[in-house]
Every structure is written in structure tokens, then in C-alpha cells.
Design a protein around this motif. Sequence first.
Motif, PDB file in Angstrom:
ATOM      1  N   GLY A 177       0.811  -1.211   0.000  1.00  0.00           N
ATOM      2  CA  GLY A 177       0.000   0.000   0.000  1.00  0.00           C
ATOM      3  C   GLY A 177       0.842   1.257   0.000  1.00  0.00           C
ATOM      4  N   TYR A 178       1.934   1.236   0.731  1.00  0.00           N
ATOM      5  CA  TYR A 178       2.838   2.388   0.804  1.00  0.00           C
ATOM      6  C   TYR A 178       3.412   2.719  -0.577  1.00  0.00           C
ATOM      7  CZ  TYR A 178       7.028   5.103   1.850  1.00  0.00           C
ATOM      8  OH  TYR A 178       8.005   6.071   1.856  1.00  0.00           O
ATOM      9  N   ILE A 179       3.908   1.701  -1.261  1.00  0.00           N
ATOM     10  CA  ILE A 179       4.499   1.935  -2.582  1.00  0.00           C
ATOM     11  C   ILE A 179       3.439   2.408  -3.570  1.00  0.00           C
ATOM     12  CG2 ILE A 179       5.562   0.787  -4.575  1.00  0.00           C
ATOM     13  CD1 ILE A 179       7.204  -0.856  -2.536  1.00  0.00           C
ATOM     14  N   THR A 180       2.272   1.815  -3.529  1.00  0.00           N
ATOM     15  CA  THR A 180       1.193   2.229  -4.430  1.00  0.00           C
ATOM     16  C   THR A 180       0.766   3.664  -4.137  1.00  0.00           C
ATOM     17  OG1 THR A 180       0.434  -0.062  -4.594  1.00  0.00           O
ATOM     18  CG2 THR A 180      -1.127   1.656  -5.235  1.00  0.00           C
ATOM     19  N   LYS A 181       0.632   3.999  -2.863  1.00  0.00           N
ATOM     20  CA  LYS A 181       0.196   5.340  -2.470  1.00  0.00           C
ATOM     21  C   LYS A 181       1.207   6.412  -2.885  1.00  0.00           C
ATOM     22  CE  LYS A 181      -1.349   8.022   1.512  1.00  0.00           C
ATOM     23  NZ  LYS A 181      -1.679   7.985   2.942  1.00  0.00           N
ATOM     24  N   TYR A 182       2.480   6.107  -2.723  1.00  0.00           N
ATOM     25  CA  TYR A 182       3.521   7.099  -3.000  1.00  0.00           C
ATOM     26  C   TYR A 182       4.281   6.821  -4.302  1.00  0.00           C
ATOM     27  CZ  TYR A 182       2.449   8.722   1.630  1.00  0.00           C
ATOM     28  OH  TYR A 182       1.778   9.213   2.726  1.00  0.00           O
ATOM     29  N   PHE A 183       3.631   6.141  -5.210  1.00  0.00           N
ATOM     30  CA  PHE A 183       4.230   5.805  -6.497  1.00  0.00           C
ATOM     31  C   PHE A 183       4.814   7.028  -7.188  1.00  0.00           C
ATOM     32  CE2 PHE A 183       3.467   5.951 -11.097  1.00  0.00           C
ATOM     33  CZ  PHE A 183       4.385   5.006 -11.512  1.00  0.00           C
ATOM     34  N   GLU A 184       4.074   8.115  -7.253  1.00  0.00           N
ATOM     35  CA  GLU A 184       4.511   9.305  -7.992  1.00  0.00           C
ATOM     36  C   GLU A 184       5.857   9.826  -7.504  1.00  0.00           C
ATOM     37  OE1 GLU A 184       3.308  10.528 -10.776  1.00  0.00           O
ATOM     38  OE2 GLU A 184       1.651   9.094 -10.784  1.00  0.00           O
ATOM     39  N   SER A 185       6.112   9.757  -6.220  1.00  0.00           N
ATOM     40  CA  SER A 185       7.393  10.211  -5.677  1.00  0.00           C
ATOM     41  C   SER A 185       8.462   9.129  -5.780  1.00  0.00           C
ATOM     42  CB  SER A 185       7.244  10.597  -4.203  1.00  0.00           C
ATOM     43  OG  SER A 185       6.363  11.665  -4.055  1.00  0.00           O
ATOM     44  N   LEU A 186       8.093   7.908  -5.435  1.00  0.00           N
ATOM     45  CA  LEU A 186       9.077   6.831  -5.368  1.00  0.00           C
ATOM     46  C   LEU A 186       9.671   6.455  -6.720  1.00  0.00           C
ATOM     47  CD1 LEU A 186       7.352   4.482  -2.764  1.00  0.00           C
ATOM     48  CD2 LEU A 186       9.432   5.834  -2.428  1.00  0.00           C
ATOM     49  N   HIS A 187       8.875   6.552  -7.778  1.00  0.00           N
ATOM     50  CA  HIS A 187       9.401   6.085  -9.063  1.00  0.00           C
ATOM     51  C   HIS A 187      10.432   7.036  -9.655  1.00  0.00           C
ATOM     52  CE1 HIS A 187       6.703   8.794 -11.251  1.00  0.00           C
ATOM     53  NE2 HIS A 187       7.368   8.471 -12.344  1.00  0.00           N
ATOM     54  N   THR A 188      10.655   8.162  -9.009  1.00  0.00           N
ATOM     55  CA  THR A 188      11.630   9.130  -9.519  1.00  0.00           C
ATOM     56  C   THR A 188      13.002   9.000  -8.846  1.00  0.00           C
ATOM     57  OG1 THR A 188      11.021  10.843  -7.914  1.00  0.00           O
ATOM     58  CG2 THR A 188       9.791  10.793  -9.990  1.00  0.00           C
ATOM     59  N   ILE A 189      13.136   8.110  -7.852  1.00  0.00           N
ATOM     60  CA  ILE A 189      14.399   7.987  -7.132  1.00  0.00           C
ATOM     61  C   ILE A 189      15.114   6.691  -7.511  1.00  0.00           C
ATOM     62  CG2 ILE A 189      13.621   9.444  -5.230  1.00  0.00           C
ATOM     63  CD1 ILE A 189      13.138   6.987  -3.544  1.00  0.00           C
ATOM     64  N   GLY A 190      16.385   6.604  -7.218  1.00  0.00           N
ATOM     65  CA  GLY A 190      17.194   5.446  -7.580  1.00  0.00           C
ATOM     66  C   GLY A 190      16.934   4.236  -6.705  1.00  0.00           C
ATOM     67  N   ASP A 191      17.478   3.126  -7.143  1.00  0.00           N
ATOM     68  CA  ASP A 191      17.267   1.846  -6.472  1.00  0.00           C
ATOM     69  C   ASP A 191      17.692   1.863  -5.005  1.00  0.00           C
ATOM     70  OD1 ASP A 191      16.384   0.948  -8.909  1.00  0.00           O
ATOM     71  OD2 ASP A 191      18.108  -0.349  -9.296  1.00  0.00           O
ATOM     72  N   GLN A 192      18.884   2.360  -4.734  1.00  0.00           N
ATOM     73  CA  GLN A 192      19.365   2.374  -3.346  1.00  0.00           C
ATOM     74  C   GLN A 192      18.483   3.251  -2.467  1.00  0.00           C
ATOM     75  OE1 GLN A 192      23.524   3.420  -3.733  1.00  0.00           O
ATOM     76  NE2 GLN A 192      24.111   1.271  -3.780  1.00  0.00           N
ATOM     77  N   CYS A 193      17.996   4.343  -3.019  1.00  0.00           N
ATOM     78  CA  CYS A 193      17.098   5.221  -2.255  1.00  0.00           C
ATOM     79  C   CYS A 193      15.757   4.544  -1.993  1.00  0.00           C
ATOM     80  CB  CYS A 193      16.890   6.541  -2.985  1.00  0.00           C
ATOM     81  SG  CYS A 193      18.352   7.590  -3.026  1.00  0.00           S
ATOM     82  N   ILE A 194      15.272   3.785  -2.960  1.00  0.00           N
ATOM     83  CA  ILE A 194      14.017   3.049  -2.776  1.00  0.00           C
ATOM     84  C   ILE A 194      14.174   2.033  -1.647  1.00  0.00           C
ATOM     85  CG2 ILE A 194      12.458   1.347  -3.819  1.00  0.00           C
ATOM     86  CD1 ILE A 194      12.931   2.830  -6.509  1.00  0.00           C
ATOM     87  N   VAL A 195      15.264   1.285  -1.682  1.00  0.00           N
ATOM     88  CA  VAL A 195      15.515   0.276  -0.650  1.00  0.00           C
ATOM     89  C   VAL A 195      15.645   0.945   0.720  1.00  0.00           C
ATOM     90  CG1 VAL A 195      17.165  -1.463   0.167  1.00  0.00           C
ATOM     91  CG2 VAL A 195      16.515  -1.396  -2.250  1.00  0.00           C
ATOM     92  N   GLN A 196      16.366   2.054   0.777  1.00  0.00           N
ATOM     93  CA  GLN A 196      16.521   2.771   2.048  1.00  0.00           C
ATOM     94  C   GLN A 196      15.178   3.308   2.536  1.00  0.00           C
ATOM     95  OE1 GLN A 196      19.386   3.085   4.023  1.00  0.00           O
ATOM     96  NE2 GLN A 196      17.764   3.678   5.439  1.00  0.00           N
ATOM     97  N   ASP A 197      14.356   3.805   1.625  1.00  0.00           N
ATOM     98  CA  ASP A 197      13.041   4.315   1.994  1.00  0.00           C
ATOM     99  C   ASP A 197      12.165   3.195   2.556  1.00  0.00           C
ATOM    100  OD1 ASP A 197      11.378   6.824   1.858  1.00  0.00           O
ATOM    101  OD2 ASP A 197      10.054   5.430   0.786  1.00  0.00           O
ATOM    102  N   ILE A 198      12.219   2.033   1.945  1.00  0.00           N
ATOM    103  CA  ILE A 198      11.461   0.884   2.447  1.00  0.00           C
ATOM    104  C   ILE A 198      11.966   0.493   3.838  1.00  0.00           C
ATOM    105  CG2 ILE A 198      10.983  -1.579   2.102  1.00  0.00           C
ATOM    106  CD1 ILE A 198      10.990  -0.943  -0.952  1.00  0.00           C
TER     107      ILE A 198
END
Length: 68
Positions: free
Chosen positions: A37-58
Motif C-alpha cells: 500500500g505504501y508503494i502504491t500510495k507514494y508511487f509518484e514520488s518513489l518512481h523518480t528515485i534510484g534503487d538504493q534510495c528506494i531500498v533505504q526508503d522501504i
Amino acid sequence: MSKETTFLIYCMERYRYFKGLSGAEVAKTFEQFGIYGYITKYFESLHTIGDQCIVQDIDDYIKAASGG
């Protein structure tokens, strides 16, 4: 398949790779902490950052969700 669903799968695969986990382990973690749900809700922001940032955000989200 929606772009959000495609991105969710991408995030799961990147998280699996960076953490050295199995797909089942990632699915369990994502379910346990509501990351789908978190990834779906914040898709617009998350899809603009790099892989390492996505993993760190999770990881940050899991830490906050678990009270840590």
C-alpha cells in the motif's frame, strides 16, 4: 498491468537483490509492514528515485512501522 503494479514488482525485486532475500521473504515482509500500500500510495514520488534510495526508503518505513 498498471504502472503502479509494475513498479511494485520492480521494488520487490530490487529489495530482494539488495537484501539478499528470497522472493517469499520479501513478500512476507511487504505484507507484514503494509509496504504494498505504501508503494502504491507514494508511487509518484518513489518512481523518480534510484534503487538504493528506494531500498533505504522501504527500510525507513519498516523501522517506523515497527516502532523503531
